[in-house]
Design an enzyme around this catalytic site. Structure first.
Site, PDB file in Angstrom:
ATOM      1  N   ALA A   1     -58.914  34.356  -4.886  1.00 55.33           N
ATOM      2  CA  ALA A   1     -60.247  34.485  -4.282  1.00 55.33           C
ATOM      3  C   ALA A   1     -60.129  34.271  -2.777  1.00 55.33           C
ATOM      4  CB  ALA A   1     -61.200  33.468  -4.887  1.00 55.33           C
ATOM      5  N   LYS A   2     -61.150  34.614  -2.061  1.00 58.34           N
ATOM      6  CA  LYS A   2     -61.203  34.353  -0.614  1.00 58.34           C
ATOM      7  C   LYS A   2     -62.643  34.542  -0.165  1.00 58.34           C
ATOM      8  CE  LYS A   2     -58.125  33.424   2.654  1.00 58.34           C
ATOM      9  NZ  LYS A   2     -56.842  32.734   2.538  1.00 58.34           N
ATOM     10  N   GLY A   3     -62.980  33.981   0.980  1.00 55.90           N
ATOM     11  CA  GLY A   3     -64.353  34.144   1.457  1.00 55.90           C
ATOM     12  C   GLY A   3     -64.469  33.822   2.919  1.00 55.90           C
TER      13      GLY A   3
END
Ligand code: NAD
Length: 445
Positions: free
Chosen positions: A110-112
């Site tokens: 994931a990443k954000g």
């Protein structure tokens, strides 16, 4: 005359080129699965208003991407940057999937991030952005759903605010594992800040000991150049220096410094603390970042930005091994050139995985309401990093021999006539693991 190939710097295109190369190392992979693994599972986009200190209102955009969660909850950093794009976040989320799978860490990728410039925001504004972003994400994050961590221009303070906001919205539970990279006082892990740099050292030390480069079998005596002197670059420099390496040059965003006899990282850090840069350090020669990259050395360690070694400068690199401490510092075109020139590249998904490894340790400690001591964390980290480089190296060695079994001509470490690189091997192990687990779970419904 052959037409010169145009180089792409598009993050999605580059990660797809690496992916395609990696899957050509895998014997059987269902076509539909390949398409599934190329795309993110979920992209969340949020827009929200913030009241600024001067009473005005500004609108901000944030992203959270889960690429894959076959092995467990999403895991990946939150970045605050004015140039952040969804494409960049998607490709970084993919990288996290492959990194966790390679390390056998039970997380997905994931990443954000939020599009904002932290340099012009006050602490109060940053706190409000972080709290509102967290509440907008709602139940898209959680200790067993998706677990953020710090990335560029976010810190343990940002993680403390995310934890607090989430905890307010979910009272009565142990919410500590919702983020990692927290302050020690709030359930952070000892050794997390130094984990990536120490991991860079462990991987390199173990790799050199395999004697692939006969004249370079130990860190002691190696001549090392490091691009970037932030968290990762400085800790890496200290670890190599302590084991007898000569750090001949380092750089930061303002330029680089060189000293034939070697630099002392502790003195550099003290100088940078006062002057905000390593440039101007007494008894050193000032150099540009481009010159630093082209210096003759044993180990070149990019520890700053992506795409630093590309089609234009790859032929000028003068190192025996490039150790990718940063994420994606080498473009696919540069990879080809370096491989042809016999320069080994230790890839990011192996080299900088120390960070996510100790993040995972923090999550485990939080789930058990424990805090391990520093020696314990570092010993576990060393074991994980040794294991992952052993795995990739053994696959790399074994791979070719299978391919050429019927051939009289023994071509070592090649695929379709080209030299096989460690990145493709590492990625292929990850992709194969994720694909196998997807099928073992059984495709829903
Ligand atoms: P940081 O912000 O602490 O340090 C970055 C350094 O790069 C700074 O010294 C900055 O001055 C320097 N820099 C910026 N532009 C430069 C340029 N053009 N030339 C040379 N130096 C330049 O960041 P960090 O946490 O050390 O991360 C560095 C890299 O490692 C990033 O690619 C990051 O994604 C990757 N990474 C970090 C971690 C971690 O745990 N911090 C984990 C995995 C990967």
């Amino acid at each position: 005359m052959a037409e010169k190939k145009m180089e792409t710097f598009d993050p999605i295109e580059m990660s797809e080129q690496q992916f395609e190369k990696a899957i050509s190392c895998i014997k059987k992979l269902k076509k539909g699965l390949i398409e599934f693994l190329k795309k993110p599972k979920r992209v969340t986009i949020v827009n929200f208003p913030i009241e600024m200190d001067d009473g005005s209102v500004q609108s901000f955009k944030g992203y959270r991407v889960i690429h894959n969660r076959v092995f467990g909850p999403g895991k990946g950093g939150i970045r605050y940057h004015p140039d952040l794009t969804m494409e960049e976040v998607i490709s970084m989320a993919k990288l996290m999937t492959w990194k966790c799978a390679l390390l056998n860490i039970p997380f997905g990728g994931a990443k954000g991030g939020v599009i904002c410039d932290t340099k012009v925001l006050t602490d109060g504004e940053l706190r409000r952005i972080t709290r509102r972003f967290t509440s907008e994400l709602g139940d898209n994050i959680g200790p067993n759903i998706d677990i953020p961590a710090p990335d560029m221009y976010t810190s343990e303070q940002t993680m403390a605010w995310i934890f607090d906001t989430y905890d307010m919205l979910h009272p009565g539970k142990n919410n500590r594992p919702v983020v990692t990279g927290k302050p020690i006082e709030m359930g952070g892990s000892y050794g997390r800040n130094e984990a990536t740099g120490n991991g860079v050292f462990f991987v390199t030390e173990r790799f050199l000991a395999k004697a692939l480069i006969p004249e370079l079998q130990t860190v002691s005596g190696a001549r090392v150049v490091i691009q970037g002197f932030g968290n990762v670059g400085a800790v890496t420099a200290q670890a190599f220096f302590r084991k007898g390496a000569t750090i001949t040059a380092v750089s930061d965003s303002q330029g680089g410094v060189y000293c034939e006899d070697g630099l002392n990282p502790d003195e550099l850090l003290a100088f940078k603390e006062v002057h905000g840069t390593v440039v101007g350090m007494p008894n050193t020669m000032t150099m540009s970042n481009e010159e630093i990259l082209q210096l003759e050395c044993d180990l070149l360690i990019p520890a700053a930005l992506s795409n630093q070694i590309h089609g234009e400068n790859a032929s000028k690199i003068n190192a025996k091994v490039i150790v990718e401490a940063a994420n994606s510092p080498i473009t696919p075109m540069a990879d080809e050139i370096l491989s042809e020139r016999g320069i080994y590249v230790l890839p990011d998904i192996v080299v900088n995985a120390g960070g996510v490894t100790v993040s995972y340790f923090e999550w485990v400690q939080n789930q058990m309401n424990q805090q391990w001591d520093l020696e314990d964390v570092n010993a576990r980290l060393q074991k994980k990093m040794y294991k992952v480089i052993d795995l990739v190296f053994d696959h790399w060695q074994g791979f070719v021999i299978c391919e050429d079994i019927s051939s009289n001509e023994k071509k070592l470490n090649t695929l379709n006539g080209k030299k096989l690189d460690f990145r493709s091997v590492a990625l292929s192990i990850s992709v194969e693991r994720v694909a196998k687990a997807t099928l073992l779970r059984g495709i829903w419904p």
